[in-house]
Design a protein around this motif. Structure first.
Motif, short mmCIF file in Angstrom:
data_model
loop_
_atom_site.label_atom_id
_atom_site.label_comp_id
_atom_site.label_asym_id
_atom_site.label_seq_id
_atom_site.Cartn_x
_atom_site.Cartn_y
_atom_site.Cartn_z
N GLU A 1 -33.53 88.18 3.62
CA GLU A 1 -33.95 88.88 4.84
C GLU A 1 -33.81 87.99 6.07
O GLU A 1 -33.49 88.46 7.16
N ARG A 2 -34.04 86.70 5.89
CA ARG A 2 -33.86 85.79 7.04
C ARG A 2 -32.39 85.68 7.39
O ARG A 2 -32.02 85.74 8.57
N ASN B 1 -42.78 92.57 7.48
CA ASN B 1 -42.37 91.17 7.44
C ASN B 1 -42.79 90.41 6.18
O ASN B 1 -42.92 89.20 6.19
N PHE C 1 -39.62 86.83 8.50
CA PHE C 1 -39.89 87.39 7.18
C PHE C 1 -40.43 86.33 6.21
O PHE C 1 -39.94 85.22 6.14
N ASN D 1 -33.87 88.45 10.14
CA ASN D 1 -35.31 88.53 10.44
C ASN D 1 -35.98 87.18 10.18
O ASN D 1 -36.44 86.90 9.08
#
Ligand code: GLC
Length: 424
Positions: free
Chosen positions: A172-173, A258, A180, A177
């Motif tokens: 996700e990073r 998140n 997260f 994001n």
């Protein structure tokens, strides 16, 4: 002249009404939707009891802070608060300040509730609190992200949780994001950490801090390993700030989308599925993972309604408590706020099960939840828990290693309780 007499009569009537009006104050929680739901219930009571005003007093979220407020009221023997929302761990510590509800609540009403909670709330034969809602720790997980990263279901061991959380967090990073995190939970130095840490330890065959038969068992290798494992999450799969998180901090990060996993109580379910939630329809709940060779463990939580012995209207206060804890009111809280009823029959209610399907699918988790050692250590439970969460917090924040922290804690617990030490 006639007008003056009418005015006088009206004034007298209003005066006597005001005189007859009874005011009851309920000290209540404000985590998630709690306060709004309690205020709505108080209004329903007033609608059907025009002679009674029910005020709902907001109290601090953190258990030890709330306890501090309550102790001040008791210290002053104040009649300002009539009904107290009390934690499942408090009947033993606070019994002396409450009336015996058996005087006012018929036995068949008491018998509607889970017998284990009624037993917990009974001190020296006195019913200290009427069960209001029960709690157990759950694992919240993102169904969409599990699917995206090719996982077939939620983790069943802490090691599995750790590696799944890492994979999803990295992914996700990388996908853009930076905020997260893999796993959020309750790491502040307060009662919530006692609950989380009990789950890590108990699910790793490390016991329950102090056993029901009054043996201090915390200083064992499985407990030490469990606390060490959690310390390893801080700053890796969990934000460094998790060591100051309470329930709502974890929920806010989770509900903003998140976090991949969250440990929390059932109340977070309905809020997560609300229309303003970023994760509506994208998550589910399961039992918490277990340690090596262990079984999942969920800490038993929950709240009761107790009537102050300093109240000027204990009979009306007991009636208000009975109303708030009634099947009809618990049903509203279950549907609107996913607060677990203590009234057994509601677990078979189709509307309740539709709103919170996990009340049915995870019924065993609620029934088998692990109690904190509050009965064995009363009236010193709060001191015991404070020593425990401070010791665990020191390990989480790197101030102490788990081996030394648990050895020192064992000595502290001996001082507080006078109990013998042993293995779980
Ligand atoms: C929840 C539980 C309660 C517990 C508290 C810890 O409110 O119901 O029993 O002490 O969380 O933060």
């Amino acid at each position: 002249m006639r007008r003056a007499i009418v005015a006088l009569l009206v004034a007298a009537a209003v005066g006597s009404l005001a005189w007859a009006q009874v005011s009851i104050t309920v000290a209540a929680g404000n985590v998630g939707q709690e306060l709004a739901l309690t205020k709505a219930a108080a209004q329903r009571y007033m609608d059907s009891h025009p002679g009674v005003t029910v005020n709902v007093l907001d109290t601090p979220d953190f258990v030890q802070d709330r306890l501090g407020v309550y102790l001040q009221v008791f210290e002053a023997k104040s009649s300002d608060v009539d009904v107290f929302q009390i934690d499942v761990i408090w009947p033993g510590d606070l019994a002396e300040h409450f009336i015996d509800l058996n005087q006012y609540v018929p036995k068949d009403v008491v018998d509607q509730h889970f017998p284990a909670i009624v037993k917990n709330n009974t001190v020296d034969g006195k019913l200290i609190g009427l069960p209001w809602f029960t709690d157990a720790g759950l694992l919240y997980y993102r169904t969409d992200l599990l699917q995206k990263y090719g996982f077939s279901g939620p983790p069943t061991t802490w090691d599995e949780l750790q590696s799944m959380a890492k994979t999803i967090q990295d992914g996700e990073r990388a996908a853009g994001n930076p905020d997260f995190w893999g796993f959020v939970w309750q790491g502040n130095a307060y009662e919530g950490l006692t609950c989380d840490a009990l789950e890590w330890i108990k699910s790793s065959n490390g016991g329950t801090i102090i056993s029901p038969d009054k043996v201090i068992t915390i200083n064992n290798q499985n407990a030490i390993d469990a606390v060490d494992r959690a310390a390893g999450w801080v700053g890796t799969i969990s934000p460094p700030g998790v060591t100051s998180f309470g329930e709502e901090d974890a929920r806010n990060m989770w509900q903003a989308g998140n976090a991949a996993f969250m440990r929390n109580w059932p109340y977070a379910y309905s809020l997560g599925n609300a229309t303003d939630s970023a994760i509506q329809g994208k998550f589910d709940v399961s039992p918490l993972p277990a340690g090596p060779g262990g079984q999942p463990a969920a800490t038993l939580g929950g709240w009761q309604l107790a009537v102050s012995k300093y109240s000027k209207h204990p009979d009306v206060a007991a009636d208000v408590a009975m109303f708030l804890a009634s099947p009809a009111e618990q049903k509203i809280r279950a549907i609107q706020g996913s607060f677990n009823p203590t009234v057994m029959s509601l677990y078979k209610d189709p509307q309740v099960l539709e709103a919170a399907p996990f009340f049915g699918s995870l019924y065993d988790v609620f029934i088998n939840a692990v109690a904190r050692p509050s009965t064995a250590t009363a009236p010193n439970y709060n001191e015991v828990s404070t020593a425990f969460f401070n010791a665990v917090h020191d390990v989480l924040t790197g101030k102490e290693n788990a081996t030394d922290a648990m050895a020192l804690l064992e000595l502290d617990l001996q001082d507080i309780t006078g109990f013998a030490t042993g293995q779980p």
